[in-house]
Structure formats: C-alpha cells, structure tokens
Design a protein around this motif. Structure first.
Motif, PDB file in Angstrom:
ATOM      1  N   ARG A 130      11.881  14.446 -45.462  1.00 19.06           N
ATOM      2  CA  ARG A 130      12.985  13.726 -44.587  1.00 19.06           C
ATOM      3  C   ARG A 130      14.248  14.278 -45.134  1.00 19.06           C
ATOM      4  O   ARG A 130      14.655  14.204 -46.202  1.00 19.06           O
ATOM      5  CB  ARG A 130      13.176  12.321 -44.552  1.00 19.06           C
ATOM      6  CG  ARG A 130      11.804  11.649 -43.843  1.00 19.06           C
ATOM      7  CD  ARG A 130      11.641  10.148 -43.967  1.00 19.06           C
ATOM      8  NE  ARG A 130      11.706   9.731 -45.190  1.00 19.06           N
ATOM      9  CZ  ARG A 130      12.375   8.667 -45.527  1.00 19.06           C
ATOM     10  NH1 ARG A 130      13.057   7.765 -44.819  1.00 19.06           N
ATOM     11  NH2 ARG A 130      12.225   8.399 -46.881  1.00 19.06           N
ATOM     12  N   TYR A 131      15.296  14.489 -44.135  1.00 20.17           N
ATOM     13  CA  TYR A 131      16.569  14.599 -44.468  1.00 20.17           C
ATOM     14  C   TYR A 131      17.432  13.703 -45.126  1.00 20.17           C
ATOM     15  O   TYR A 131      17.129  12.376 -45.106  1.00 20.17           O
ATOM     16  CB  TYR A 131      17.488  14.888 -43.048  1.00 20.17           C
ATOM     17  CG  TYR A 131      17.040  16.346 -42.533  1.00 20.17           C
ATOM     18  CD1 TYR A 131      17.167  17.526 -43.112  1.00 20.17           C
ATOM     19  CD2 TYR A 131      15.998  16.324 -41.312  1.00 20.17           C
ATOM     20  CE1 TYR A 131      16.620  18.606 -42.472  1.00 20.17           C
ATOM     21  CE2 TYR A 131      15.747  17.338 -40.759  1.00 20.17           C
ATOM     22  CZ  TYR A 131      15.940  18.581 -41.426  1.00 20.17           C
ATOM     23  OH  TYR A 131      15.613  19.701 -40.895  1.00 20.17           O
TER      24      TYR A 131
ATOM     25  N   GLU B  77      13.503  18.689 -49.310  1.00 25.30           N
ATOM     26  CA  GLU B  77      13.784  18.630 -47.717  1.00 25.30           C
ATOM     27  C   GLU B  77      13.008  19.910 -47.139  1.00 25.30           C
ATOM     28  O   GLU B  77      12.532  21.012 -47.631  1.00 25.30           O
ATOM     29  CB  GLU B  77      15.271  18.964 -47.446  1.00 25.30           C
ATOM     30  CG  GLU B  77      16.015  17.606 -47.645  1.00 25.30           C
ATOM     31  CD  GLU B  77      17.500  17.561 -47.256  1.00 25.30           C
ATOM     32  OE1 GLU B  77      17.758  18.726 -46.444  1.00 25.30           O
ATOM     33  OE2 GLU B  77      18.225  16.540 -47.758  1.00 25.30           O
TER      34      GLU B  77
ATOM     35  N   CYS C 134       7.258  13.030 -43.488  1.00 31.35           N
ATOM     36  CA  CYS C 134       8.160  13.221 -42.754  1.00 31.35           C
ATOM     37  C   CYS C 134       8.518  11.622 -42.052  1.00 31.35           C
ATOM     38  O   CYS C 134       8.200  10.678 -42.533  1.00 31.35           O
ATOM     39  CB  CYS C 134       8.229  14.111 -41.518  1.00 31.35           C
ATOM     40  SG  CYS C 134       7.137  13.656 -40.042  1.00 31.35           S
TER      41      CYS C 134
END
Length: 137
Positions: A49-50, A67, A97
């Motif tokens: 995940r960002y 990332e 994610c």
C-alpha cells in the motif's frame, strides 16, 4: 504487441477477467492463514500500500513495506536491488494491498520472476483489520 491484443493473440480483456485469470494461477489466502503463517515464520508478509494508506489506516506489525512500483526489484532473489528477505525463489510471499485487487496482479508478477509460492491476501489490509488482527498506528 498492438493495443488490441493481450500478447497471447487474443483480444483485449477487462480487469475483472484479468484478475480471474491470474488468480487461477495460485491459491489465495485469508487473513487468519496469513497471520498464522507469518507468526510461524513460514511466510513473508509484504504490504504494497501507498504511504498515505498506511498513515491513514495503520500497518501490519512485522510486514515488509515495499510499495507496488518497487516490488519486483525488491523481491527478485537475483536482483541487485533486492531486500535481505528475498533469500530465494522458495520464499512464501503474501502480498497485501488495501482491498485485495492490486495484490493479485502483484502476486502474478512475482510468479513470473520464479517466486512460485507467492500469493495474496483475500480482501487485503481491510480484511486483515476486520478480522481483528494486529495493526500498529
């Protein structure tokens, strides 16, 4: 390869069909199984995940944060930019994610690198959190 084919001589596919195809190539796992495998030292959890999502929702303790745009470079056991955890092609990687969609495509990409035990978490981080598993803020 033209814009109208998918490289296999077939016409274009939509994302739902693509997800269905790649998911047929491996067995996905749920939050409880992922947690147990990580706790037993049998799997490497990789959070793709960002940063904004990790800051908003928290992180999975012990998960390796890579990332999505760096995943293949960091997990290729033969790559010059690999992380120390990328010790070989036999490593069981569980890609996580936010909701379990991008992770499916990422796991399929890892399979192409020879990481045959790569999988992803059904429902992603949101399913992990909903299952009451550990989250650090």
């Amino acid at each position: 390869m033209s814009e109208t084919t998918n490289g296999a001589g077939e016409g274009p596919v939509g994302i739902d069909e693509l997800l269905e195809r790649v998911r047929r190539g491996y067995e996905r796992i749920g939050p409880g199984e992922a947690y147990a495998a990580a706790e037993a030292g049998e799997a490497l959890l990789v959070d793709i995940r960002y940063a904004a999502l990790r800051e908003r929702d928290g992180e999975i303790p012990g998960a390796l944060v890579v990332e999505r745009n760096e995943l293949e470079w960091r997990l290729d056991p033969r790559g010059s930019h690999r992380v120390p955890e990328a010790t070989g092609h036999e490593v069981r990687v569980v890609v996580i994610c936010n909701e379990g969609y991008a992770s499916s495509l990422a796991a399929a990409s890892l399979h192409q690198l020879g990481l045959a035990r790569a999988t992803d978490l059904v429902g992603g981080f949101q399913a992990w959190r909903a299952a009451g598993l550990p989250v650090a803020s």
